[in-house]
Each structure stands twice: as C-alpha cells, then as structure tokens.
Design a protein around this motif. Structure first.
Motif, PDB file in Angstrom:
ATOM      1  N   LEU A 193      52.825  52.024  49.361  1.00 43.25           N
ATOM      2  CA  LEU A 193      53.427  51.214  50.429  1.00 43.25           C
ATOM      3  C   LEU A 193      53.144  51.876  51.769  1.00 43.25           C
ATOM      4  O   LEU A 193      53.355  53.080  51.919  1.00 43.25           O
ATOM      5  CB  LEU A 193      54.944  51.132  50.249  1.00 43.25           C
ATOM      6  N   ARG A 194      52.674  51.104  52.702  1.00 43.04           N
ATOM      7  CA  ARG A 194      52.472  51.603  54.073  1.00 43.04           C
ATOM      8  C   ARG A 194      53.269  50.685  54.984  1.00 43.04           C
ATOM      9  O   ARG A 194      52.976  49.461  55.059  1.00 43.04           O
ATOM     10  CB  ARG A 194      50.999  51.536  54.496  1.00 43.04           C
ATOM     11  N   GLY A 195      54.250  51.228  55.684  1.00 44.47           N
ATOM     12  CA  GLY A 195      55.088  50.389  56.558  1.00 44.47           C
ATOM     13  C   GLY A 195      54.462  50.268  57.941  1.00 44.47           C
ATOM     14  O   GLY A 195      54.247  51.267  58.619  1.00 44.47           O
ATOM     15  N   ILE A 196      54.188  49.030  58.352  1.00 44.36           N
ATOM     16  CA  ILE A 196      53.537  48.839  59.660  1.00 44.36           C
ATOM     17  C   ILE A 196      54.563  48.572  60.749  1.00 44.36           C
ATOM     18  O   ILE A 196      55.435  47.709  60.599  1.00 44.36           O
ATOM     19  CB  ILE A 196      52.619  47.599  59.696  1.00 44.36           C
ATOM     20  N   ILE A 197      54.428  49.302  61.840  1.00 48.06           N
ATOM     21  CA  ILE A 197      55.214  49.015  63.049  1.00 48.06           C
ATOM     22  C   ILE A 197      54.241  48.533  64.122  1.00 48.06           C
ATOM     23  O   ILE A 197      53.375  49.285  64.577  1.00 48.06           O
ATOM     24  CB  ILE A 197      55.962  50.273  63.551  1.00 48.06           C
TER      25      ILE A 197
END
Ligand code: 5AD
Ligand code: SF4
Length: 387
Positions: A71-75
């Motif tokens: 999982l890579r959380g994008i901001i």
C-alpha cells in the motif's frame, strides 16, 4: 487488432497462436529473452492468447514477489502546475481548476493519519509547483521521517539535480517520474516546452542519487501506436526502473485532447502483464486510472501482474480539485475507507497486505543475488554517486 492504440484507425492481424505461445514460454523460462518484437507480439495477442498472457504474468508475479500487495498512500498536496501537458486536467491553461496548496502542517497531518492506518509509504504528489522550494520540501520530508516509520516517495516532476540531491539527503527514498511516452515527437507535442531527452536525463540523475526510481506511461494516447507502446515497455527495462505506473489515457473535457477516445482497458492490462514478464521484480501498481475506467480495473490489474495499490489519503476537502482526468475514483472516499477498500480487495484475492516498507528488490553489486531493502531510509546498493 488496431495499430493506433487510441483512435483505432488501422487494423493489423493478431499473431498466430503458436507465435504468442512461443514468446510466452520463452519469457516464463527467462525474462531476458523477451525482445522488443516479442513484446509487440504479446501486445497484439488475440482474446484467447490474452488470457494465457495474463496467467503467465500472474505466475511470474507470484514466483518473484509472492502474494504481498504493498500500500502506498498518496497525498496530492498541490494542484498548481507550471506545465501545460495537453492530456492533463491540471495543465496551466485550464482556468476552470480551483487551485490549492496544502500547508506543511496539513501534509504532516495527512501522513500521520495514513501511517496510523498501517500505510508504510507516503507518496507526496503535486503538479510542477516551484512555490514549494526544495528547502520547504526537504523540511517536510525530514519531519515525516523523524516522526513516522514510513518510506517517502516523491512525485513532484522535473527539478534541478541539486534539488533532487537535497531531497534525497532529507530522506526521500523513491521518486516517480513517468516518461509518459517513449516517442520523442509525441512527447514534445503532448508536453509543450519539454523533451523526452530532458526527462530521461532527470531519470538518470535520480538513479545516480540513489533513489528507487519509478517511471511509466499512458496507454491509448492520441497518436500512440502499438509499436510505440512496445517501446514504452522496453524503455522501462532499459532504465532499470524499480517501479512502473501504467495506466489508460482518459480524456479531460477541459484539455486540447477532449473528445479523443480513452485508452482501452484490455490493452492497458496487456501492457501491464507484458511489463511484468519483462521486469519480474519491479513494483507495478494497479493504477487509480485503471480503476477509474472500469469498476473492476484495479482487481484485474492485480490479477495480471500488479503488486501495489495506492490509496488516496489526501484530505477530502481537496480531492475534487485534483482531477488530472475526469471520473477519478475516490473523490468522496475518506482515507480510512480508501485504505480499507484496498485491504478488502487484497484479501478477496487471497493475497496479503505487504509487510515492511515494500522497498525495491535490487541485485547486490557483483553478484546475481537479489536482496530486499527494508529499512525506511536504506539506499539501493550499487553504482550510486556519493550524496
Ligand atoms: N489520463 C490518464 N492519466 C493522466 N495523467 C495525466 N493526465 C492524464 C490523463 N488525461 C497521468 C500522467 C502523469 C500522472 C500524474 O497522471 O501519467 O504522470
Ligand atoms: Fe502538470 Fe503533471 Fe499535469 Fe503535466 S501531467 S500538466 S506536469 S500535473
């Protein structure tokens, strides 16, 4: 089979079944045997062989990376952009976009929220926005790395080599800079004022500085042919990327490419699957764009080679203003739900949410042994200039 991937104007015959089977069997034995012609053959595969291609890609993904999906959380911290890419809704000349910039404190708060949900990579993404100086970004990265046990990926476009160095020293682990299209003429037409050569130079700098580097391209851009798409995929290998984002082009109504057809779901999945065969250990996301052209797009991506999902953890108030393309999923989905939806999808496929940071696999210099980099700040080994 169409030759133009976007407009479907001319038609070429699908290759004979045995030809596809031979390329697939060679690639399954040894990925280095897959040539540009082989890539093109696979991209032209008819419906029956396409299922075999997807199954082969899934097998290679499982063999090399197991069942973990990272999982890579994008901001999305700024939708301001100095560029004028003809395909992108955030382009400079699109006066309809309400522009925003997140304060460093808002970025940190969003990252804290994502980390608390178990996300171990934060992707800081924006348009090309010089208002965030390298010093400002470095400060944000430092705070993130001090406070949270996360890997940091940057996706902020073209910058000077000194900027890239500063950001790397501040603790950034990875950098995403898509080549978008491997055809120099098409690149220059679609991204006015920039060149493919320039982009490749930046990608080389990033490698030299020890970033884990991601590139990638769109599928179905107006003017793209299957042979250009094969070049796109071969370029990823030539660059030795550790990550590759491949998604369909989706026409935005407020851009010069409004009215052009969107990239095809199946062709995008084929490009993803072929990339998996060519680059067995590269991290490949099931992109948001894939999920935006079809409700089942991300799941299908995970079934034909992808091993990464990038849930959007941007504060909800800003989401609707980051419309690179229309119909983007998750505009109203809060971080908790975005992350949970990704976890549910992963579990529904009997796969596991990746443990650790999900750094790139790398070949140890001087050996054929693969190693896994798993400290948040650990650098990919080999041939990198001193920071
Ligand atoms: N359709 C699909 N993807 C797009 N991107 C930009 N515009 C579009 C579009 N219309 C992608 C590009 C860019 C990333 C930020 O979004 O690949 O690198
Ligand atoms: Fe700016 Fe990136 Fe959009 Fe191009 S694709 S206009 S660089 S945000």
């Amino acid at each position: 089979m169409s030759e133009r991937t976007g407009c479907r104007t001319t038609t070429t015959a699908a290759p004979a079944e045995p030809e596809v089977a031979a390329v697939l069997s060679g690639a399954l034995t040894d990925s280095s045997t897959l040539s540009r012609d082989g890539v093109l053959t696979l991209l032209q595969a008819g419906p029956a062989e396409t299922q075999a291609l997807f199954a082969a890609a899934d097998l290679v993904r499982g063999r090399n990376l197991g069942g973990e999906v990272h999982l890579r959380g994008i901001i999305e911290f700024s939708n301001c952009c100095v560029n004028n890419c003809r395909y992108c809704g955030l382009r400079r000349d699109n006066g309809k976009v309400a522009r925003y910039r997140l304060e460093p404190a808002e970025i940190l708060a969003a990252a804290r929220e994502a980390a608390a949900l178990g996300v171990q990579t934060i992707v800081l993404q924006s348009g090309e926005d010089p208002c965030y100086t390298a010093d400002m970004l470095a400060g944000i990265i430092q705070r993130l790395k001090e406070e949270l046990a996360v890997a940091v990926t940057l996706s902020v476009g073209d910058r000077s080599k000194d900027d890239y160095r500063l950001l790397r020293r501040a603790g950034a682990d990875r950098y995403l800079l898509k080549h978008e299209t491997a055809a120099p003429g098409l690149f220059a037409r679609l991204r006015p004022g920039t060149t493919l050569t320039g982009r490749l130079k930046h990608l080389h700098w990033l490698k030299e500085l020890g970033y884990q580097v991601g590139s990638g391209n769109m599928v179905g851009l107006p003017g793209q042919t299957l042979s250009i798409l094969a070049e796109d995929i071969m370029l990823l290998k030539e660059l030795g990327v550790e990550m590759a984002g491949i998604g369909p082009f989706i026409p935005h109504p407020d851009t010069p490419l409004a009215g052009h057809p969107a990239g095809d779901l199946d062709l995008t999945l084929k490009a993803l699957a072929v990339t998996r065969l060519l680059l067995p250990q590269t991290h490949l996301p099931a992109t948001t764009a894939l999920g935006s052209i079809h409700p089942d797009g991300r799941r299908r991506g995970l079934l034909c080679g992808a091993n990464v999902i990038m849930p959007n953890v941007t504060p909800l108030a800003y989401r609707a203003r980051y419309q690179i393309y229309p119909g983007k999923t998750g505009l109203h989905t809060p971080p908790l739900e975005s992350v949970n939806a990704a976890k549910t999808l992963i579990q529904s496929l009997d796969r596991q949410v990746g443990a650790g940071y999900g750094h790139a696999c790398a070949v140890k210099p001087g050996t054929n042994k693969k190693c896994r980099l798993d400290g948040p700040g650990e650098r990919a080994p080999g041939g990198r200039e001193n920071l």
